[in-house]
Motif scaffolding. Structure first.
Motif, PDB file in Angstrom:
ATOM      1  N   UNK A  24      39.487  17.507  56.005  1.00  0.00           N
ATOM      2  CA  UNK A  24      38.603  18.676  56.090  1.00  0.00           C
ATOM      3  C   UNK A  24      37.538  18.619  54.988  1.00  0.00           C
ATOM      4  N   UNK A  25      37.945  18.195  53.797  1.00  0.00           N
ATOM      5  CA  UNK A  25      36.991  18.053  52.696  1.00  0.00           C
ATOM      6  C   UNK A  25      35.955  16.970  53.029  1.00  0.00           C
ATOM      7  N   UNK A  26      36.431  15.842  53.526  1.00  0.00           N
ATOM      8  CA  UNK A  26      35.526  14.753  53.885  1.00  0.00           C
ATOM      9  C   UNK A  26      34.589  15.187  55.013  1.00  0.00           C
ATOM     10  N   UNK A  27      35.119  15.905  55.994  1.00  0.00           N
ATOM     11  CA  UNK A  27      34.310  16.396  57.100  1.00  0.00           C
ATOM     12  C   UNK A  27      33.172  17.282  56.586  1.00  0.00           C
ATOM     13  N   UNK A  28      33.463  18.106  55.589  1.00  0.00           N
ATOM     14  CA  UNK A  28      32.406  18.944  55.010  1.00  0.00           C
ATOM     15  C   UNK A  28      31.276  18.117  54.428  1.00  0.00           C
ATOM     16  N   UNK A  29      31.625  17.035  53.744  1.00  0.00           N
ATOM     17  CA  UNK A  29      30.596  16.163  53.176  1.00  0.00           C
ATOM     18  C   UNK A  29      29.815  15.443  54.283  1.00  0.00           C
ATOM     19  N   UNK A  30      30.524  14.983  55.302  1.00  0.00           N
ATOM     20  CA  UNK A  30      29.847  14.300  56.416  1.00  0.00           C
ATOM     21  C   UNK A  30      28.879  15.244  57.105  1.00  0.00           C
ATOM     22  N   UNK A  31      29.321  16.474  57.346  1.00  0.00           N
ATOM     23  CA  UNK A  31      28.443  17.446  58.009  1.00  0.00           C
ATOM     24  C   UNK A  31      27.241  17.817  57.133  1.00  0.00           C
ATOM     25  N   UNK A  56      26.430  17.667  40.725  1.00  0.00           N
ATOM     26  CA  UNK A  56      26.290  16.566  41.680  1.00  0.00           C
ATOM     27  C   UNK A  56      26.708  17.011  43.067  1.00  0.00           C
ATOM     28  N   UNK A  57      27.756  17.814  43.139  1.00  0.00           N
ATOM     29  CA  UNK A  57      28.224  18.300  44.433  1.00  0.00           C
ATOM     30  C   UNK A  57      27.236  19.284  45.037  1.00  0.00           C
ATOM     31  N   UNK A  58      26.612  20.110  44.211  1.00  0.00           N
ATOM     32  CA  UNK A  58      25.699  21.133  44.701  1.00  0.00           C
ATOM     33  C   UNK A  58      24.293  20.597  44.966  1.00  0.00           C
ATOM     34  N   UNK A  59      23.896  19.599  44.211  1.00  0.00           N
ATOM     35  CA  UNK A  59      22.537  19.083  44.325  1.00  0.00           C
ATOM     36  C   UNK A  59      22.465  17.972  45.361  1.00  0.00           C
ATOM     37  N   UNK A  60      21.631  18.168  46.349  1.00  0.00           N
ATOM     38  CA  UNK A  60      21.464  17.135  47.367  1.00  0.00           C
ATOM     39  C   UNK A  60      20.035  16.604  47.387  1.00  0.00           C
ATOM     40  N   UNK A  61      19.173  17.123  46.512  1.00  0.00           N
ATOM     41  CA  UNK A  61      17.789  16.674  46.480  1.00  0.00           C
ATOM     42  C   UNK A  61      17.727  15.202  46.133  1.00  0.00           C
ATOM     43  N   UNK A  62      17.237  14.436  47.038  1.00  0.00           N
ATOM     44  CA  UNK A  62      17.071  13.015  46.798  1.00  0.00           C
ATOM     45  C   UNK A  62      18.331  12.191  47.006  1.00  0.00           C
ATOM     46  N   UNK A  63      19.495  12.808  46.948  1.00  0.00           N
ATOM     47  CA  UNK A  63      20.737  12.058  47.104  1.00  0.00           C
ATOM     48  C   UNK A  63      20.841  11.485  48.507  1.00  0.00           C
ATOM     49  N   UNK A  64      20.601  12.316  49.494  1.00  0.00           N
ATOM     50  CA  UNK A  64      20.702  11.845  50.875  1.00  0.00           C
ATOM     51  C   UNK A  64      19.701  10.730  51.136  1.00  0.00           C
ATOM     52  N   UNK A  65      18.515  10.874  50.600  1.00  0.00           N
ATOM     53  CA  UNK A  65      17.489   9.849  50.778  1.00  0.00           C
ATOM     54  C   UNK A  65      17.917   8.525  50.146  1.00  0.00           C
ATOM     55  N   UNK A  66      18.445   8.590  48.940  1.00  0.00           N
ATOM     56  CA  UNK A  66      18.896   7.387  48.256  1.00  0.00           C
ATOM     57  C   UNK A  66      20.077   6.754  48.988  1.00  0.00           C
ATOM     58  N   UNK A  78      32.475   9.613  45.853  1.00  0.00           N
ATOM     59  CA  UNK A  78      32.689   8.686  44.744  1.00  0.00           C
ATOM     60  C   UNK A  78      31.884   9.110  43.524  1.00  0.00           C
ATOM     61  N   UNK A  79      30.674   9.608  43.740  1.00  0.00           N
ATOM     62  CA  UNK A  79      29.853  10.081  42.631  1.00  0.00           C
ATOM     63  C   UNK A  79      30.495  11.289  41.959  1.00  0.00           C
ATOM     64  N   UNK A  80      31.005  12.221  42.759  1.00  0.00           N
ATOM     65  CA  UNK A  80      31.688  13.393  42.193  1.00  0.00           C
ATOM     66  C   UNK A  80      32.923  12.969  41.394  1.00  0.00           C
ATOM     67  N   UNK A  81      33.701  12.054  41.939  1.00  0.00           N
ATOM     68  CA  UNK A  81      34.893  11.570  41.255  1.00  0.00           C
ATOM     69  C   UNK A  81      34.525  10.875  39.946  1.00  0.00           C
ATOM     70  N   UNK A  82      33.462  10.109  39.966  1.00  0.00           N
ATOM     71  CA  UNK A  82      33.001   9.420  38.759  1.00  0.00           C
ATOM     72  C   UNK A  82      32.672  10.419  37.660  1.00  0.00           C
ATOM     73  N   UNK A 141      29.593   6.459  55.257  1.00  0.00           N
ATOM     74  CA  UNK A 141      29.249   5.739  54.023  1.00  0.00           C
ATOM     75  C   UNK A 141      28.572   6.677  53.027  1.00  0.00           C
ATOM     76  N   UNK A 142      27.605   7.440  53.492  1.00  0.00           N
ATOM     77  CA  UNK A 142      26.887   8.339  52.592  1.00  0.00           C
ATOM     78  C   UNK A 142      27.824   9.421  52.034  1.00  0.00           C
ATOM     79  N   UNK A 143      28.679   9.980  52.887  1.00  0.00           N
ATOM     80  CA  UNK A 143      29.623  10.995  52.420  1.00  0.00           C
ATOM     81  C   UNK A 143      30.610  10.382  51.432  1.00  0.00           C
ATOM     82  N   UNK A 144      31.058   9.172  51.706  1.00  0.00           N
ATOM     83  CA  UNK A 144      31.969   8.490  50.790  1.00  0.00           C
ATOM     84  C   UNK A 144      31.328   8.242  49.441  1.00  0.00           C
TER      85      UNK A 144
END
Length: 102
Positions: A30-37, A77-87, A60-64, A53-56
Motif C-alpha cells: 500500500x505504501x509503495x502503491x502510494x508512491x507509484x500513484x 524529500x518525501x513531500x517535495x516532488x519538484x524536479x524529482x519526477x523529471x530527474x 530509496x532516497x527517503x531511506x537514505x 523504478x521511479x517510485x523505488x
C-alpha cells in the motif's frame, strides 16, 4: 510460504512471503502503491516498469536520508516532488536504453 495478492496502480500482483507476514506485505504494498500513484500523477502513463523504478528510487532516497539521521530532510524529500519526477524519468529512460542494448 504464503502468497498475497496486492494491488499496485490498479493491477493485481501475487507476492510470495513467509507465513505470518501477509499483513506486513499488504502494508508495504500500500505504501509503495502510494508512491507509484504519485509518480504516475506527475509524469503520466510511462509504463509500469518505469513507474515502479521511479517510485523505488524515491523510496530509496527517503531511506537514505533516514539512515543519515536526518528525518527533517527525509520528510522534505518525501513531500517535495519538484524536479524529482523529471530527474527520475531521465534515469529510467537511460536505464531502458542500456537494457535494450544488452
Amino acid at each position: 510460504m504464503a502468497t498475497v495478492t496486492v494491488e499496485i496502480n490498479g493491477r493485481p500482483y501475487a507476492v510470495g512471503c513467509a507465513d505470518g507476514q501477509e499483513e506486513r506485505v499488504r502494508i508495504l504494498a500500500k505504501q509503495f502503491d502510494g508512491h507509484v500513484r504519485q509518480v504516475a500523477g506527475e509524469v503520466g502513463h510511462v509504463g509500469d516498469i518505469r513507474l515502479f523504478l521511479m517510485a523505488g528510487l524515491m523510496l530509496a532516497d527517503e531511506l537514505h536520508e533516514v539512515r543519515l539521521g536526518n528525518p527533517v530532510a527525509a520528510a522534505a524529500a518525501a513531500a517535495s516532488t519538484d524536479g524529482v519526477a523529471e530527474a527520475l524519468n531521465a534515469v529510467a529512460a537511460r536505464l531502458e536504453k542500456i537494457a535494450q542494448g544488452l
